[in-house]
Design an enzyme around this catalytic site. Sequence first.
Site, PDB file in Angstrom:
ATOM      1  N   GLY A   9       0.789  -1.228   0.000  1.00  0.00           N
ATOM      2  CA  GLY A   9       0.000   0.000   0.000  1.00  0.00           C
ATOM      3  C   GLY A   9       0.816   1.270   0.000  1.00  0.00           C
ATOM      4  O   GLY A   9       0.460   2.233   0.676  1.00  0.00           O
ATOM      5  N   ASN A  11       1.164   3.488  -2.412  1.00  0.00           N
ATOM      6  CA  ASN A  11       0.351   4.579  -2.954  1.00  0.00           C
ATOM      7  C   ASN A  11      -0.774   4.956  -2.005  1.00  0.00           C
ATOM      8  O   ASN A  11      -1.145   6.124  -1.906  1.00  0.00           O
ATOM      9  CB  ASN A  11      -0.198   4.194  -4.336  1.00  0.00           C
ATOM     10  CG  ASN A  11       0.762   4.545  -5.451  1.00  0.00           C
ATOM     11  OD1 ASN A  11       1.157   5.691  -5.603  1.00  0.00           O
ATOM     12  ND2 ASN A  11       1.154   3.543  -6.227  1.00  0.00           N
ATOM     13  N   MET A  81      -4.634  -5.974  -6.808  1.00  0.00           N
ATOM     14  CA  MET A  81      -4.255  -6.918  -7.854  1.00  0.00           C
ATOM     15  C   MET A  81      -5.397  -7.854  -8.244  1.00  0.00           C
ATOM     16  O   MET A  81      -5.259  -9.081  -8.251  1.00  0.00           O
ATOM     17  CB  MET A  81      -3.026  -7.718  -7.404  1.00  0.00           C
ATOM     18  CG  MET A  81      -1.845  -6.859  -7.031  1.00  0.00           C
ATOM     19  SD  MET A  81      -1.332  -5.735  -8.365  1.00  0.00           S
ATOM     20  CE  MET A  81      -0.670  -6.913  -9.532  1.00  0.00           C
ATOM     21  N   HIS A 100      -1.281   3.193 -12.780  1.00  0.00           N
ATOM     22  CA  HIS A 100      -0.613   2.120 -13.504  1.00  0.00           C
ATOM     23  C   HIS A 100       0.823   2.528 -13.792  1.00  0.00           C
ATOM     24  O   HIS A 100       1.081   3.665 -14.214  1.00  0.00           O
ATOM     25  CB  HIS A 100      -1.346   1.833 -14.817  1.00  0.00           C
ATOM     26  CG  HIS A 100      -0.743   0.713 -15.606  1.00  0.00           C
ATOM     27  ND1 HIS A 100      -0.922  -0.607 -15.267  1.00  0.00           N
ATOM     28  CD2 HIS A 100       0.068   0.714 -16.700  1.00  0.00           C
ATOM     29  CE1 HIS A 100      -0.260  -1.368 -16.124  1.00  0.00           C
ATOM     30  NE2 HIS A 100       0.346  -0.593 -17.000  1.00  0.00           N
ATOM     31  N   THR A 132     -12.147   1.454 -16.674  1.00  0.00           N
ATOM     32  CA  THR A 132     -13.222   0.993 -17.541  1.00  0.00           C
ATOM     33  C   THR A 132     -13.122  -0.533 -17.630  1.00  0.00           C
ATOM     34  O   THR A 132     -12.229  -1.160 -17.066  1.00  0.00           O
ATOM     35  CB  THR A 132     -13.105   1.597 -18.951  1.00  0.00           C
ATOM     36  OG1 THR A 132     -11.893   1.120 -19.564  1.00  0.00           O
ATOM     37  CG2 THR A 132     -13.102   3.122 -18.899  1.00  0.00           C
ATOM     38  N   GLU A 165       4.697   8.173  -8.889  1.00  0.00           N
ATOM     39  CA  GLU A 165       3.344   7.720  -8.567  1.00  0.00           C
ATOM     40  C   GLU A 165       2.840   8.416  -7.309  1.00  0.00           C
ATOM     41  O   GLU A 165       1.677   8.826  -7.221  1.00  0.00           O
ATOM     42  CB  GLU A 165       3.320   6.200  -8.354  1.00  0.00           C
ATOM     43  CG  GLU A 165       3.550   5.384  -9.612  1.00  0.00           C
ATOM     44  CD  GLU A 165       3.575   3.888  -9.325  1.00  0.00           C
ATOM     45  OE1 GLU A 165       2.792   3.437  -8.459  1.00  0.00           O
ATOM     46  OE2 GLU A 165       4.378   3.169  -9.954  1.00  0.00           O
TER      47      GLU A 165
END
Length: 202
Positions: A9, A11, A81, A100, A132, A165
């Site tokens: 974790g 991010n 994931m 990503h 999406t 990121e």
Amino acid sequence: MVILISGRGSNMQALIEAGVPVSAVISNRADAAGLAIAAARGIATRVVEHRRYATREDFDAALAAEIDGFAPRLVALAGFMRICTPAFVARYRHRLLNIHPSLLPAFPGLHTHERALAAGVKVHGCTVHFVTADLDHGPIVVQAAVPVRAGDTADLLAARVLKQEHVVYPRAVRWFLEGKLALGNGVVHVKGNDAQVVLAAD
């Protein structure tokens, strides 16, 4: 906002440390290290073990039930994931973000840093995008570009990309929560003068 994780974790931690409001952190793995980090900050944590469900659809339905209990404006995937089913994506349409580790549409899927080096690209990076039903192909919110250095390994490149990121994901989340994102014809624009690309120096 609810954050979904599967592991350490990093991010998620960057989002928390940036001060964006987080209602809960949910993981599909009870041993995800990020759960302890969130709990130590007083953030609610939940576990929905994907292995307990016979189908992806059943798992996503259970996960959605946990998410909806917090009534979030936004759901952020941060190292989650699992591939979301079309029904799950539709449920959170235009309020489901992912980060990503590549400059999409290049290198969707896994092993992005190895693939970038094998392809000989000179610039790599990361992308925050709306999720999406097409894996890693949603409308792009912001990207950070990282130069590829001579002698780079996948691990060295990954570390520099990860640093970016942690810069762009909080930025994208803030834009969403502040109502600055406008989506039209599959393209995201930011209201105001905020840049949708970061050019890293290293």
